[in-house]
Design an enzyme around this catalytic site. Structure first.
Site, short mmCIF file in Angstrom:
data_model
loop_
_atom_site.label_atom_id
_atom_site.label_comp_id
_atom_site.label_asym_id
_atom_site.label_seq_id
_atom_site.Cartn_x
_atom_site.Cartn_y
_atom_site.Cartn_z
N GLY A 16 -5.73 -2.74 8.74
CA GLY A 16 -5.12 -1.58 9.69
C GLY A 16 -5.09 -2.04 11.09
N GLY A 76 -0.54 -3.61 3.86
CA GLY A 76 -1.07 -2.06 3.96
C GLY A 76 -0.24 -1.33 4.98
CB SER A 77 -1.10 0.07 8.26
OG SER A 77 -2.48 0.02 7.80
N GLY A 91 -3.49 -7.17 8.20
CA GLY A 91 -2.82 -7.46 9.44
C GLY A 91 -1.37 -8.05 9.32
CE LYS A 144 -6.64 -1.03 -0.37
NZ LYS A 144 -6.99 -2.39 -0.32
NE ARG A 146 -4.13 -22.47 10.97
CZ ARG A 146 -3.28 -23.37 10.82
NH1 ARG A 146 -3.58 -24.42 9.99
NH2 ARG A 146 -1.87 -23.48 11.17
CG ASP A 169 -2.21 -0.62 1.10
OD1 ASP A 169 -2.41 -1.45 0.26
OD2 ASP A 169 -2.99 -0.67 2.00
#
Lengths: 294, 201
Positions: free
Chosen positions: A153, A235-236, A214, A81, A165, A24
């Site tokens: 995030g 991402g973050s 995550g 996005k 999973r 990101d």
């Protein structure tokens, strides 16, 4: 058949991203850091998920000027996005010639019942999923790449692990079922029989299966790859850490050497401080991003 | 049975391994210089050349590949062709220089310009073949030692120079085994001529 020429081209680009990291970025400067660190692609957005979470408000497609700036700064594929169901944001991104569109739960949904009819587009789409039914519905709509939703995030890998999973287990289960049982499963999964049969025969999705939501450390990336993800989105996790350049390089290395603990150790050293994390189980239902879409 | 390595740093290396196995070869994934020891030839897959290049240099594999190429055959597709080229533009980046071609990256445009076409491949048995171009490069110059096995829109898209080969499209994404078989012939021919050499230091 869903595997027509147009669809094969869309899946083809996703194939090229395997084993890689999609990062990101919110501006050209970050995009260049990502490319130099070895990102296989970048995702252009206005704010990283951690900031969207913190600041609230409506999260939309990134400003066009920002996406253009990113597209001209790097030679790797640029994704962007669009809001769930917002097919006109998607049309604008297609006209801009981004390489991939993420119909993303990270942005505020524009439609609470319908996802974009992605088959009608020439540009390929990636969509998030928490389970096999969701993944197959998105593929039926035309998604050429699936990623776990995780919990964007949060800096917490637990949801991405749950989702990969779940998807892998549900695929394994299909492979031992007979024809009649698959019809019944298609009903349970709320997915087209044709796709359910394809998965039962091959034991995998007909499109690349990536992980997102995550991932904050090299070990996180290696974990989801070990569990069956074929590439990762971060991402973050990179630009909210204390040393984005070092962390980006380390996660790229981890996506390649995910089976090699010695290399992972090398990758995990000297990275500074990771992004602050959230305990997802303490988040109120209304703040979860993964429950957006169906 | 030929043992061919597939560079597995990033990209569609699994697709290549599948095709190699279908063509009757043994395929091994190569991530370190030591992995090269068991390989009699190497495929550099499609993917992002910038990503592969970064990992090659960081993991001390760049010189290892160059040394491998001095005696063993290497076949690169798309990003792999870029890495094998002598010169790379748009933007300029370093490359192994094992095939005397100049390559322009992303030369057809962005993903919307990716395409599946039928090309003439007079250099291979059976002629015509389906070619999948994804954000593909274009070979802008091919040196006198380079043999052109197929062209599209006038530019070479499948070339060979001695034991090495490069394709700007993705034969690994179609069911057509001819290109990989052609490469495996080079691998077997090369293996018959020389004993395995260690490039691992």
């Amino acid at each position: 058949m869903f595997l027509d020429e147009q669809f094969r081209l869309k899946v083809g680009l996703a194939e090229m991203l395997k084993g890689g990291v999609i990062m990101d970025v919110t501006n050209a400067e970050q995009a260049v850091i990502a490319e130099k660190a070895g990102a296989a692609a970048v995702m252009a957005l206005e704010r990283v998920p951690a900031d969207i979470r913190k600041e609230g408000g409506v999260a939309r497609m990134a400003p066009i000027s920002k996406i253009r700036e990113i597209m001209s700064a790097v030679s790797i594929p640029v994704m962007a996005k669009a809001r769930i169901g917002h097919f006109m944001e998607a049309r604008v991104l297609e006209a801009l010639e981004v390489d991939y569109i993420d119909e993303s739960e990270v942005l505020t949904p524009a439609d609470e019942e319908h996802h974009i009819a992605k088959r009608d587009f020439k540009v390929p789409f990636v969509c998030g999923a928490r389970n096999l039914g969701e993944a197959l519905r998105r593929i039926a709509e035309g998604a050429a790449m699936i990623r776990t939703k995780g919990e964007a995030g949060s800096g917490n890998i637990v949801e991405a692990v749950r989702h990969i999973r779940t998807i892998v287990k549900e695929m394994k289960q299909l492979t031992v079922l007979g024809k009649e049982e698959l019809v019944h499963e298609a009903k349970n999964l709320q997915a087209p029989l044709e796709l359910v049969e394809w998965v039962a025969e091959h034991g995998k999705l007909p499109v690349p299966n990536f992980s997102a939501g995550g991932i904050a450390t090299p070990a996180d990336a290696a974990l989801v790859m070990q569990l069956g993800a074929e590439a990762v989105f971060v991402g973050s996790g990179i630009f909210k850490s204390s040393d984005p350049d070092a962390r980006a390089r380390a996660i790229v290395k981890a996506a390649t050497y995910y089976k090699d603990p010695a290399k992972l150790l090398e990758a995990s050293e000297g990275l500074g401080i990771g992004m602050p994390g959230l305990d997802v189980s303490q988040l109120p239902q209304s703040e979860l991003l993964q429950t957006r879409g169906w | 049975m030929a043992v061919a390595g597939v560079l597995a740093l990033q990209g569609d290396f699994e697709a290549h391994a599948r095709i190699l196995r279908r063509a009757g070869a043994e395929a091994i994934e190569v991530r370190t210089a030591a992995d090269l020891d068991a390989a009699y030839g190497l495929i550099i897959p499609g993917g992002e050349s910038t990503t592969m290049l970064k990992l090659l240099r960081e993991e001390d594999l760049f010189e290892g590949l160059r040394a491998f190429g001095q005696t063993r055959p290497i076949f690169g597709t798309c990003a792999g062709a870029i890495l094998l080229a002598k010169h790379v533009t748009a933007p300029a980046q370093v490359s192994l220089g094992l095939i005397d071609i100049d390559v322009e990256r992303n030369a057809y445009g962005r993903q919307l310009d990716s395409r599946i076409v039928t090309i003439d491949a007079p250099g291979l048995d059976g002629g015509k073949m389906e070619a999948v171009f994804i954000r593909a490069p274009i070979i802008r110059r091919a040196g006198p030692e380079v043999g052109v096995l197929a062209r599209y829109q006038g530019s070479p898209v499948l070339v060979e120079q001695g034991r090495h080969m490069a394709a700007t499209f993705h034969p690994e994404l179609t069911g057509d085994l001819r290109v990989h078989r052609y490469f495996l012939e080079k691998v077997e021919e090369n293996a018959a001529q020389a004993r395995p050499v260690s490039v691992h230091r």
